[in-house]
Design an enzyme around this catalytic site. Structure first.
Site, PDB file in Angstrom:
ATOM      1  N   THR A  11       0.853  -1.191   0.000  1.00 56.30           N
ATOM      2  CA  THR A  11       0.000   0.000   0.000  1.00 56.30           C
ATOM      3  C   THR A  11       0.889   1.241   0.000  1.00 56.30           C
ATOM      4  O   THR A  11       2.065   1.173   0.353  1.00 56.30           O
ATOM      5  CB  THR A  11      -0.908   0.040   1.250  1.00 56.30           C
ATOM      6  OG1 THR A  11      -1.851   1.100   1.127  1.00 56.30           O
ATOM      7  CG2 THR A  11      -0.121   0.256   2.524  1.00 56.30           C
ATOM      8  N   HIS A  15      -2.433   6.238   6.138  1.00 58.25           N
ATOM      9  CA  HIS A  15      -3.203   5.873   7.336  1.00 58.25           C
ATOM     10  C   HIS A  15      -3.095   4.379   7.629  1.00 58.25           C
ATOM     11  O   HIS A  15      -2.861   3.959   8.755  1.00 58.25           O
ATOM     12  CB  HIS A  15      -4.674   6.256   7.177  1.00 58.25           C
ATOM     13  CG  HIS A  15      -4.881   7.728   7.141  1.00 58.25           C
ATOM     14  ND1 HIS A  15      -4.743   8.508   8.256  1.00 58.25           N
ATOM     15  CD2 HIS A  15      -5.171   8.558   6.129  1.00 58.25           C
ATOM     16  CE1 HIS A  15      -4.954   9.771   7.929  1.00 58.25           C
ATOM     17  NE2 HIS A  15      -5.213   9.825   6.637  1.00 58.25           N
ATOM     18  N   LYS A  16      -3.287   3.580   6.562  1.00 61.25           N
ATOM     19  CA  LYS A  16      -3.198   2.128   6.742  1.00 61.25           C
ATOM     20  C   LYS A  16      -1.801   1.746   7.223  1.00 61.25           C
ATOM     21  O   LYS A  16      -1.629   0.903   8.099  1.00 61.25           O
ATOM     22  CB  LYS A  16      -3.449   1.414   5.407  1.00 61.25           C
ATOM     23  CG  LYS A  16      -4.880   1.380   4.951  1.00 61.25           C
ATOM     24  CD  LYS A  16      -4.964   0.427   3.756  1.00 61.25           C
ATOM     25  CE  LYS A  16      -6.229   0.550   2.963  1.00 61.25           C
ATOM     26  NZ  LYS A  16      -6.229  -0.316   1.775  1.00 61.25           N
ATOM     27  N   ASP A  72      -7.464  -6.247   0.621  1.00 65.76           N
ATOM     28  CA  ASP A  72      -8.495  -5.801  -0.308  1.00 65.76           C
ATOM     29  C   ASP A  72      -9.820  -5.820   0.446  1.00 65.76           C
ATOM     30  O   ASP A  72     -10.094  -6.757   1.205  1.00 65.76           O
ATOM     31  CB  ASP A  72      -8.554  -6.710  -1.540  1.00 65.76           C
ATOM     32  CG  ASP A  72      -9.171  -5.985  -2.735  1.00 65.76           C
ATOM     33  OD1 ASP A  72      -8.946  -4.771  -2.873  1.00 65.76           O
ATOM     34  OD2 ASP A  72      -9.884  -6.614  -3.530  1.00 65.76           O
ATOM     35  N   THR A  73     -10.606  -4.762   0.253  1.00 70.64           N
ATOM     36  CA  THR A  73     -11.845  -4.604   1.023  1.00 70.64           C
ATOM     37  C   THR A  73     -13.019  -4.375   0.094  1.00 70.64           C
ATOM     38  O   THR A  73     -12.873  -3.738  -0.950  1.00 70.64           O
ATOM     39  CB  THR A  73     -11.717  -3.387   1.975  1.00 70.64           C
ATOM     40  OG1 THR A  73     -10.697  -3.665   2.918  1.00 70.64           O
ATOM     41  CG2 THR A  73     -13.014  -3.111   2.719  1.00 70.64           C
ATOM     42  N   PHE A 157     -14.041   7.647   5.235  1.00 71.11           N
ATOM     43  CA  PHE A 157     -13.921   7.727   3.781  1.00 71.11           C
ATOM     44  C   PHE A 157     -14.857   6.695   3.152  1.00 71.11           C
ATOM     45  O   PHE A 157     -15.565   5.962   3.856  1.00 71.11           O
ATOM     46  CB  PHE A 157     -12.463   7.483   3.359  1.00 71.11           C
ATOM     47  CG  PHE A 157     -12.004   6.058   3.536  1.00 71.11           C
ATOM     48  CD1 PHE A 157     -11.720   5.559   4.795  1.00 71.11           C
ATOM     49  CD2 PHE A 157     -11.898   5.196   2.444  1.00 71.11           C
ATOM     50  CE1 PHE A 157     -11.323   4.236   4.959  1.00 71.11           C
ATOM     51  CE2 PHE A 157     -11.490   3.884   2.596  1.00 71.11           C
ATOM     52  CZ  PHE A 157     -11.205   3.398   3.862  1.00 71.11           C
ATOM     53  N   GLY A 158     -14.834   6.649   1.827  1.00 63.97           N
ATOM     54  CA  GLY A 158     -15.613   5.638   1.103  1.00 63.97           C
ATOM     55  C   GLY A 158     -17.086   5.667   1.478  1.00 63.97           C
ATOM     56  O   GLY A 158     -17.731   6.721   1.486  1.00 63.97           O
ATOM     57  N   ASP A 160     -18.424   5.149   4.393  1.00 62.35           N
ATOM     58  CA  ASP A 160     -18.646   5.346   5.833  1.00 62.35           C
ATOM     59  C   ASP A 160     -19.932   6.106   6.177  1.00 62.35           C
ATOM     60  O   ASP A 160     -20.627   5.726   7.126  1.00 62.35           O
ATOM     61  CB  ASP A 160     -17.446   6.066   6.471  1.00 62.35           C
ATOM     62  CG  ASP A 160     -16.298   5.114   6.759  1.00 62.35           C
ATOM     63  OD1 ASP A 160     -16.505   3.890   6.678  1.00 62.35           O
ATOM     64  OD2 ASP A 160     -15.190   5.589   7.055  1.00 62.35           O
ATOM     65  N   ARG A 186     -10.825  -4.010   8.665  1.00 63.18           N
ATOM     66  CA  ARG A 186      -9.377  -4.099   8.442  1.00 63.18           C
ATOM     67  C   ARG A 186      -8.662  -4.530   9.716  1.00 63.18           C
ATOM     68  O   ARG A 186      -7.793  -5.385   9.714  1.00 63.18           O
ATOM     69  CB  ARG A 186      -8.839  -2.717   8.028  1.00 63.18           C
ATOM     70  CG  ARG A 186      -8.169  -2.696   6.670  1.00 63.18           C
ATOM     71  CD  ARG A 186      -7.696  -1.310   6.314  1.00 63.18           C
ATOM     72  NE  ARG A 186      -8.653  -0.273   6.675  1.00 63.18           N
ATOM     73  CZ  ARG A 186      -9.709   0.047   5.930  1.00 63.18           C
ATOM     74  NH1 ARG A 186      -9.924  -0.552   4.803  1.00 63.18           N
ATOM     75  NH2 ARG A 186     -10.554   0.975   6.323  1.00 63.18           N
TER      76      ARG A 186
HETATM   77  P1  IMP Z   1      -9.425  -0.971  -0.464  1.00 69.02           P
HETATM   78  O1  IMP Z   1      -9.325  -2.399  -0.879  1.00 69.02           O
HETATM   79  O2  IMP Z   1      -9.016  -0.733   0.960  1.00 69.02           O
HETATM   80  O3  IMP Z   1      -8.758  -0.039  -1.430  1.00 69.02           O
HETATM   81  O4  IMP Z   1     -10.980  -0.601  -0.497  1.00 69.02           O
HETATM   82  C1  IMP Z   1     -11.756  -0.629  -1.692  1.00 69.02           C
HETATM   83  C2  IMP Z   1     -12.923   0.328  -1.572  1.00 69.02           C
HETATM   84  O5  IMP Z   1     -13.818  -0.128  -0.543  1.00 69.02           O
HETATM   85  C3  IMP Z   1     -12.552   1.747  -1.173  1.00 69.02           C
HETATM   86  O6  IMP Z   1     -12.246   2.519  -2.301  1.00 69.02           O
HETATM   87  C4  IMP Z   1     -13.813   2.235  -0.489  1.00 69.02           C
HETATM   88  O7  IMP Z   1     -14.764   2.662  -1.441  1.00 69.02           O
HETATM   89  C5  IMP Z   1     -14.344   0.986   0.168  1.00 69.02           C
HETATM   90  N1  IMP Z   1     -13.860   0.900   1.571  1.00 69.02           N
HETATM   91  C6  IMP Z   1     -12.821   0.147   2.027  1.00 69.02           C
HETATM   92  N2  IMP Z   1     -12.684   0.293   3.360  1.00 69.02           N
HETATM   93  C7  IMP Z   1     -13.653   1.146   3.739  1.00 69.02           C
HETATM   94  C8  IMP Z   1     -14.015   1.688   5.002  1.00 69.02           C
HETATM   95  O8  IMP Z   1     -13.418   1.435   6.063  1.00 69.02           O
HETATM   96  N3  IMP Z   1     -15.070   2.533   4.996  1.00 69.02           N
HETATM   97  C9  IMP Z   1     -15.770   2.852   3.873  1.00 69.02           C
HETATM   98  N4  IMP Z   1     -15.470   2.388   2.678  1.00 69.02           N
HETATM   99  C10 IMP Z   1     -14.411   1.534   2.606  1.00 69.02           C
END
Ligand code: IMP
Length: 199
Positions: A11, A15-16, A72-73, A157-158, A160, A186
């Site tokens: 990454t 923050h992460k 990945d989230t 973010f995202g 939330d 996470r």
């Molecule tokens: P990444 O795999 O951490 O890059 O997450 C992929 C996408 O999932 C991000 O661009 C956000 O849209 C959403 N996302 C991931 N983690 C979070 C969170 O903790 N809160 C809100 N949205 C999240």
């Protein structure tokens, strides 16, 4: 399972990185992608979170030689058969409504697709893929909750502002960041990885 002395976290998100360094501080040195001079656009072309996390970790191992972990989230919404899921970052872009990583557009598309839905249950799911000592491992962290009808809060973010975890009164975006981080998907995935480490 043992961690090496130095490991890459795939990454460049400050923050992460800080969160992971705080947790792993006594166990190993954690390097970011830019610290190993990796500026590649690592392909995230798999159809699952597990697949994408593994693609990233394998890329670093194969091209740079470091043991590595990657996350990945996705937000998985019951009434949408698990969407946006692996496409969470580019949900609006996928239907031609925006560019990549546009959180406001992503939430707009999500709320529109849920119009009239009675079941608004959803979960955030993080998968961490770890390559260490020639072996591959995956770990998972989940937070169940629901998607509100309107956004609330400005932290985070995202997605939330539209996600309220089960048993909580506030959305992730209304909570103090420390509280969200302590219970996040996470954090739970990271805890699962830590739990499998040998002392
Ligand atoms: P990444 O795999 O951490 O890059 O997450 C992929 C996408 O999932 C991000 O661009 C956000 O849209 C959403 N996302 C991931 N983690 C979070 C969170 O903790 N809160 C809100 N949205 C999240």
């Amino acid at each position: 399972m043992k961690l090496p002395e130095t490991i890459v976290f795939a990454t460049n998100n400050a923050h992460k990185l800080q969160e992971v360094r705080d947790i792993l501080k006594d166990r190993c040195r954690v390097l970011s992608l830019s610290e190993i001079n990796c500026h590649d656009d690592i392909p995230e072309t798999a159809s699952t979170l597990e697949g994408n996390a593994l693609l990233k970790a394998r890329w670093v191992k194969e091209h740079y030689g470091y043991d590595c972990f990657a996350d990945d989230t996705g937000l998985e919404v019951e009434a949408l058969d698990g969407a946006p899921g692996v496409k969470s970052a580019r949900y609006a872009a996928c239907c031609g409504e925006s560019t990549d990583h546009d959180s406001k557009a992503n939430m707009r598309v999500l709320l529109r697709n849920l119009t009239g839905a009675t079941d608004r249950s959803a979960r955030f799911r993080t998968v961490i893929a770890l390559i260490s000592d020639g072996k591959e491992y995956t770990f998972e962290g989940k937070v169940n909750g629901e998607i509100l009808e309107t956004a609330a809060g400005s932290d985070g973010f995202g997605y939330d502002p539209v996600f309220r975890p089960e048993g909580e009164k506030l959305t992730f975006a209304e909570m103090a960041p420390e509280k969200k981080n302590a219970m996040s998907h996470r954090r739970r995935a990271l805890d699962a990885m830590l739990a499998s480490l040998e002392d």
